[in-house]
Design an enzyme around this catalytic site. Structure first.
Site, mmCIF file in Angstrom:
data_model
loop_
_atom_site.group_PDB
_atom_site.id
_atom_site.type_symbol
_atom_site.label_atom_id
_atom_site.label_comp_id
_atom_site.label_asym_id
_atom_site.label_seq_id
_atom_site.Cartn_x
_atom_site.Cartn_y
_atom_site.Cartn_z
ATOM 1 N N LYS A 1 0.822 -1.213 0.000
ATOM 2 C CA LYS A 1 0.000 0.000 0.000
ATOM 3 C C LYS A 1 0.856 1.263 0.000
ATOM 4 O O LYS A 1 0.333 2.363 -0.198
ATOM 5 C CB LYS A 1 -0.947 -0.005 1.203
ATOM 6 N N CYS B 1 -13.835 -5.927 2.836
ATOM 7 C CA CYS B 1 -13.349 -6.709 3.985
ATOM 8 C C CYS B 1 -13.749 -6.057 5.299
ATOM 9 O O CYS B 1 -12.963 -6.012 6.249
ATOM 10 C CB CYS B 1 -11.836 -6.902 3.920
#
Length: 410
Positions: free
Chosen positions: A224, A368
């Site tokens: 990320k 998620c």
């Protein structure tokens, strides 16, 4: 530095999708990689491919230096007290699972409690559920209000003498609100309770100083922050890591092995069993150097313009197209450029598929974070997440494309 200068560092951004220029707005899931990271991956795989900490030959020594100097770079970047507090993992998920097992084995027993927030990613829920099932402990939940803000005023009363750890996200991957983790840590520590911070988004959008936050654990992923996939970091205060048992057994994490008993390596080795991701972990170094570039004042101003443009676009769409955006900050509260929304009368997957045909990559689904979806009474959302290589022109094109997509479906 300007945004266009940054874009030139990312070859992936010049591609087309279905004949349209790629607009990559799924950065909260995985960022693209700059050429410096790609070149580091190539050089490691082609020129320094050897196992670390073992052999005496030059390739092994060079590979070890690449790996261990990365630990120093991470330590400096997040201002850890010592390099022994930096443990390499495969990502945020692995880091949290490590703490849930290793800390839990030592400090959590029957009748004890773990607290998580309602805004957590599954990776900061399920490992604690597994721990509680294993130890016959109780999982408690700090709720969020109707706007997605943590009910921090309830935290102090939620903590009891049986609470062994609080796990909270720095920035929700759905809501984008920068949670007051420093204040949360203070409350928890006043009750003698340690804190784990899920920093998967926090490390991207905030300048993280773990000593200033005073958190006990901080977990984040490399993919990320522009590094290779399969890389991650667990920061842990030495006082906790010293007392925790190893998560996995095998090579490297030992001091001495015999059939009469085994002793473990000093930190951080006892938590890095087996052959590590030697061709990927060192990509954290050029990724960190890139993150430092992003502090350039001109670039920061340019990114703020892009974020403001996106905010205005959503404000207009809320008024005209019935869009509901989740996670709106209030007052001086920080907000990362992560916007999750629903459109009345249109399914999130249908909208995402139409946007994809227009060259725009967004995330759709539950992100998620199924408990958070349940909290807001939706089956899923669409998420737009920006990086410093995104432009005002891309935002304006997205607003036009989204309007067209809504008109097709509603």
């Amino acid at each position: 530095m300007r945004i266009q200068d940054i874009r030139k560092m990312f070859p992936a951004l010049s591609q087309t999708v279905y004949g349209k220029p790629l607009v990559y707005f799924d950065n909260a899931a995985t960022s693209q990689r700059p050429e410096t990271v790609v070149r580091k991956m190539e050089s490691l795989a082609l020129g320094t491919n050897a196992n670390i900490h073992r052999a005496v030959h030059k390739l092994a020594a060079d590979a070890t230096e690449e790996y261990e100097s990365t630990r120093d770079a991470v330590k400096e970047y997040i201002n850890a007290a010592t390099r022994e507090e930096i443990v390499f993992t495969s990502g945020t998920t692995a880091s949290i699972n490590l703490v849930a097992f290793s800390y839990g084995e030592v400090f959590v027993g029957e009748g004890d409690e773990i607290i998580v927030s309602e805004a957590e990613h599954h990776s900061n829920i399920v490992p604690w559920q597994m721990l509680c099932e294993r130890k016959h402990a109780t999982l408690k939940v700090l709720g969020v209000d109707d706007e997605g803000h943590l009910k921090t005023q309830e935290l102090e009363s939620l903590i009891t003498e049986r609470t062994k750890l609080v796990a909270v996200t720095h920035i929700s991957n759905v809501l984008g609100i920068v949670n007051p983790v420093k204040d949360i840590v203070k409350v928890c520590h006043s009750k003698g309770c340690p804190v784990l911070v899920d920093g998967a988004q926090g490390i991207v959008h905030e300048e993280v100083d773990v000593q200033d936050l005073d958190c006990d654990f901080y977990a984040f992923s490399g993919h990320k922050i522009y590094a290779a996939t399969g890389t991650g970091v667990l920061y842990g205060k030495k006082k906790w890591l010293d007392q925790m048992v190893p998560y996995q057994g095998g090579g490297e994490m030992i001091h001495s092995v015999s059939f009469s008993g085994t002793t473990y390596a000093p930190l951080p080795g006892k938590f890095e069993a087996g052959t590590q991701n030697i061709n990927a972990v060192p990509t954290l170094k050029p990724a960190i150097e890139f993150l430092k570039l992003l502090r350039d004042s001109e670039l920061v101003d340019g990114c703020k313009d892009v974020e403001d443009c996106l905010g205005r676009s959503f404000a207009s769409l809320r008024m005209t197209r019935g869009i509901k955006v989740f996670g709106v900050p209030r007052g001086t509260e920080g907000k990362a450029p992560i916007y999750s929304f629903v459109v009345e009368g249109a399914h999130h997957e249908d909208l995402a598929l139409i946007l994809d045909k227009m060259g725009i990559a967004v995330r759709s689904g539950q992100m998620c974070a199924e408990p958070l979806m349940d909290r807001f009474g939706v089956t899923g959302m669409i998420r737009v997440s920006l990086a410093p290589y995104n432009t005002v022109e891309e935002v304006e094109y997205f607003a036009e494309a989204l309007t067209k997509a809504i008109n097709m479906l509603v």
